[in-house]
Design a protein around this motif. Structure first.
Motif, PDB file in Angstrom:
ATOM      1  N   MET A  32      -5.973  -5.287  -2.549  1.00 60.61           N
ATOM      2  CA  MET A  32      -5.188  -4.008  -3.137  1.00 60.61           C
ATOM      3  C   MET A  32      -3.826  -4.657  -3.456  1.00 60.61           C
ATOM      4  N   LEU A  33      -3.252  -5.006  -2.610  1.00 62.37           N
ATOM      5  CA  LEU A  33      -1.690  -5.343  -2.905  1.00 62.37           C
ATOM      6  C   LEU A  33      -1.577  -6.178  -4.228  1.00 62.37           C
ATOM      7  N   ASP A  34      -2.626  -7.419  -4.291  1.00 62.76           N
ATOM      8  CA  ASP A  34      -2.471  -8.162  -5.468  1.00 62.76           C
ATOM      9  C   ASP A  34      -2.798  -7.330  -6.743  1.00 62.76           C
ATOM     10  N   ALA A  35      -3.682  -6.278  -6.582  1.00 68.62           N
ATOM     11  CA  ALA A  35      -3.948  -5.464  -7.822  1.00 68.62           C
ATOM     12  C   ALA A  35      -2.638  -4.552  -8.111  1.00 68.62           C
ATOM     13  N   LEU A  36      -1.830  -4.395  -7.407  1.00 70.05           N
ATOM     14  CA  LEU A  36      -0.530  -3.619  -7.572  1.00 70.05           C
ATOM     15  C   LEU A  36       0.517  -4.326  -8.130  1.00 70.05           C
ATOM     16  N   VAL A  37       0.437  -5.788  -7.505  1.00 73.97           N
ATOM     17  CA  VAL A  37       1.462  -6.714  -8.310  1.00 73.97           C
ATOM     18  C   VAL A  37       1.033  -6.940  -9.509  1.00 73.97           C
ATOM     19  N   GLU A  38      -0.255  -7.411  -9.895  1.00 75.30           N
ATOM     20  CA  GLU A  38      -0.646  -7.768 -11.153  1.00 75.30           C
ATOM     21  C   GLU A  38      -0.340  -6.735 -12.202  1.00 75.30           C
ATOM     22  N   ARG A  39      -0.715  -5.532 -11.876  1.00 77.63           N
ATOM     23  CA  ARG A  39      -0.365  -4.456 -12.639  1.00 77.63           C
ATOM     24  C   ARG A  39       0.917  -3.952 -12.866  1.00 77.63           C
ATOM     25  N   THR A  85      -2.661  -4.208   6.865  1.00 73.35           N
ATOM     26  CA  THR A  85      -2.455  -5.002   8.082  1.00 73.35           C
ATOM     27  C   THR A  85      -2.734  -6.601   7.633  1.00 73.35           C
ATOM     28  N   GLN A  86      -3.409  -6.821   6.605  1.00 75.39           N
ATOM     29  CA  GLN A  86      -3.770  -8.075   6.429  1.00 75.39           C
ATOM     30  C   GLN A  86      -2.984  -8.514   4.985  1.00 75.39           C
ATOM     31  N   ALA A  87      -1.773  -7.941   4.706  1.00 72.89           N
ATOM     32  CA  ALA A  87      -0.911  -8.423   3.740  1.00 72.89           C
ATOM     33  C   ALA A  87      -0.370  -9.732   4.261  1.00 72.89           C
ATOM     34  N   SER A  88      -0.110 -10.839   2.931  1.00 75.56           N
ATOM     35  CA  SER A  88       0.538 -11.936   3.280  1.00 75.56           C
ATOM     36  C   SER A  88       1.936 -12.001   3.362  1.00 75.56           C
ATOM     37  N   ALA A  89       2.479 -12.846   3.625  1.00 75.76           N
ATOM     38  CA  ALA A  89       4.140 -13.070   3.670  1.00 75.76           C
ATOM     39  C   ALA A  89       4.425 -12.596   2.210  1.00 75.76           C
ATOM     40  N   GLN A 111       4.921  -8.738  12.089  1.00 75.78           N
ATOM     41  CA  GLN A 111       4.642  -9.361  10.966  1.00 75.78           C
ATOM     42  C   GLN A 111       4.994  -8.738   9.664  1.00 75.78           C
ATOM     43  N   PHE A 112       5.579  -7.394   9.864  1.00 73.06           N
ATOM     44  CA  PHE A 112       6.245  -6.541   8.787  1.00 73.06           C
ATOM     45  C   PHE A 112       7.635  -6.421   8.677  1.00 73.06           C
ATOM     46  N   ALA A 113       8.342  -7.446   9.353  1.00 66.81           N
ATOM     47  CA  ALA A 113       9.748  -7.226   9.695  1.00 66.81           C
ATOM     48  C   ALA A 113      10.341  -7.230   8.225  1.00 66.81           C
ATOM     49  N   ILE A 114      10.083  -7.973   7.344  1.00 71.24           N
ATOM     50  CA  ILE A 114      10.633  -8.326   5.996  1.00 71.24           C
ATOM     51  C   ILE A 114      10.817  -7.011   5.333  1.00 71.24           C
ATOM     52  N   VAL A 115      10.090  -5.967   5.485  1.00 71.02           N
ATOM     53  CA  VAL A 115       9.917  -4.872   4.862  1.00 71.02           C
ATOM     54  C   VAL A 115      10.990  -3.735   5.359  1.00 71.02           C
ATOM     55  N   SER A 116      11.904  -3.313   4.717  1.00 69.01           N
ATOM     56  CA  SER A 116      13.130  -2.490   5.238  1.00 69.01           C
ATOM     57  C   SER A 116      12.702  -1.083   4.954  1.00 69.01           C
ATOM     58  N   LYS A 117      11.994  -0.608   4.352  1.00 68.78           N
ATOM     59  CA  LYS A 117      11.477   0.695   4.245  1.00 68.78           C
ATOM     60  C   LYS A 117      10.048   0.834   5.009  1.00 68.78           C
ATOM     61  N   GLN A 118      10.184   1.186   6.175  1.00 66.30           N
ATOM     62  CA  GLN A 118       8.519   1.333   6.709  1.00 66.30           C
ATOM     63  C   GLN A 118       8.925   2.510   7.655  1.00 66.30           C
ATOM     64  N   GLY A 119       7.779   2.861   8.230  1.00 70.03           N
ATOM     65  CA  GLY A 119       7.615   3.890   9.257  1.00 70.03           C
ATOM     66  C   GLY A 119       6.262   4.169   9.599  1.00 70.03           C
ATOM     67  N   PHE A 120       6.096   5.038  10.624  1.00 77.89           N
ATOM     68  CA  PHE A 120       4.812   5.255  11.301  1.00 77.89           C
ATOM     69  C   PHE A 120       4.167   6.385  10.461  1.00 77.89           C
ATOM     70  N   GLY A 121       2.787   6.329  10.266  1.00 78.89           N
ATOM     71  CA  GLY A 121       2.170   7.503   9.742  1.00 78.89           C
ATOM     72  C   GLY A 121       0.782   7.821  10.458  1.00 78.89           C
ATOM     73  N   ILE A 122      -0.150   8.748  10.212  1.00 75.73           N
ATOM     74  CA  ILE A 122      -1.453   9.009  10.856  1.00 75.73           C
ATOM     75  C   ILE A 122      -2.257   9.251   9.742  1.00 75.73           C
ATOM     76  N   ASP A 123      -3.171   8.373   9.434  1.00 76.49           N
ATOM     77  CA  ASP A 123      -4.059   8.173   8.217  1.00 76.49           C
ATOM     78  C   ASP A 123      -5.241   9.352   8.361  1.00 76.49           C
ATOM     79  N   GLY A 124      -5.113  10.218   8.581  1.00 75.34           N
ATOM     80  CA  GLY A 124      -6.142  11.479   8.685  1.00 75.34           C
ATOM     81  C   GLY A 124      -6.424  11.763  10.134  1.00 75.34           C
ATOM     82  N   ASN A 125      -6.117  13.202  10.436  1.00 71.49           N
ATOM     83  CA  ASN A 125      -6.407  13.459  11.822  1.00 71.49           C
ATOM     84  C   ASN A 125      -7.935  13.176  12.313  1.00 71.49           C
ATOM     85  N   THR A 126      -8.972  13.374  11.646  1.00 71.19           N
ATOM     86  CA  THR A 126     -10.406  12.808  11.660  1.00 71.19           C
ATOM     87  C   THR A 126     -10.479  11.721  11.991  1.00 71.19           C
TER      88      THR A 126
END
Length: 209
Positions: A1-8, A21-25, A57-72
């Motif tokens: 997913m991230l590769d596609a976002l970067v390439e485009r 969760t599986q994003a590379s450095a 593992q996500f320490a490099i990202v300065s703009k991050q926060g918790f969410g809930i991906d759908g109550n169900t």
């Protein structure tokens, strides 16, 4: 997913990435360079087997926060459970009880989440000019009793439950007080939810074995 976002060339300050969760450095470095934000949803991510949500593992990202991906998918919109799971995954993965910082976890659940969706000027902290969004938590429940004072961050992360929230204000309007919702017909709400679930199930059909 991230590769596609970067390439485009889609990464930008207006993009929020979820389920990384599986994003590379290197992918995270490009996300940070683009000014994109990262929504961490450990309950959903781990439930569907996307990997462990290791905050270190996500320490490099300065703009991050918790969410809930759908109550169900998550089971419920429980931010206390989200903080606790993130803390335990962090300490377990690092093999260090003291690795998680409770204050930073609490910030990810409040101002961090506001930054991720670009609303930090309106919500996320109790500040002059922001919305009056407030939770009041009782400390006399069995799981919170005995607090000796000081920074309550660890108490909220490891011990608090939704049932400990006594009162809630949204935009200065009281929506919960003394543990009960205000102006909500709970029996009807539950009835409507049950009817909605039955309607969805009937349209989808029986699950395959």
């Amino acid at each position: 997913m991230l590769d596609a976002l970067v390439e485009r060339g889609y990464l930008s300050p207006n993009v929020t990435v979820v389920l990384a969760t599986q994003a590379s450095a290197e992918q995270l470095r490009l996300l940070e360079a683009a000014g994109s934000s990262l929504a961490l949803t450990p309950i959903s991510e781990q439930r569907v087997g996307y990997g462990l949500t290791r905050l270190d593992q996500f320490a490099i990202v300065s703009k991050q926060g918790f969410g809930i991906d759908g109550n169900t998918l998550a089971g419920s919109a429980d931010m206390f459970a989200t903080m606790r799971l993130a803390a335990l995954t962090w300490s377990g993965g690092a093999r260090s009880e003291t690795a998680p910082d409770a204050r930073s976890l609490l910030e990810l659940a409040t101002i961090g989440g506001a930054k991720v969706v670009g609303m930090e000027s309106e919500v996320g902290t109790l500040s002059v000019g922001k919305r009056a969004d407030l939770q009041i938590i009782r400390l006399d429940s069995l799981n919170l009793a005995g607090f000796g004072g000081g920074d309550p961050s660890a108490l909220l992360v490891y011990s608090a439950r939704p049932s400990d929230v006594d009162s809630v204000l949204i935009g200065g309007r009281v929506v919960k007080i003394d543990g009960g919702l205000v102006d909500v017909d709970l029996p009807k709400l539950l009835q409507d939810a049950e009817a909605s679930a039955r309607a969805l199930t009937s349209r989808v059909g029986e699950p395959k074995q």
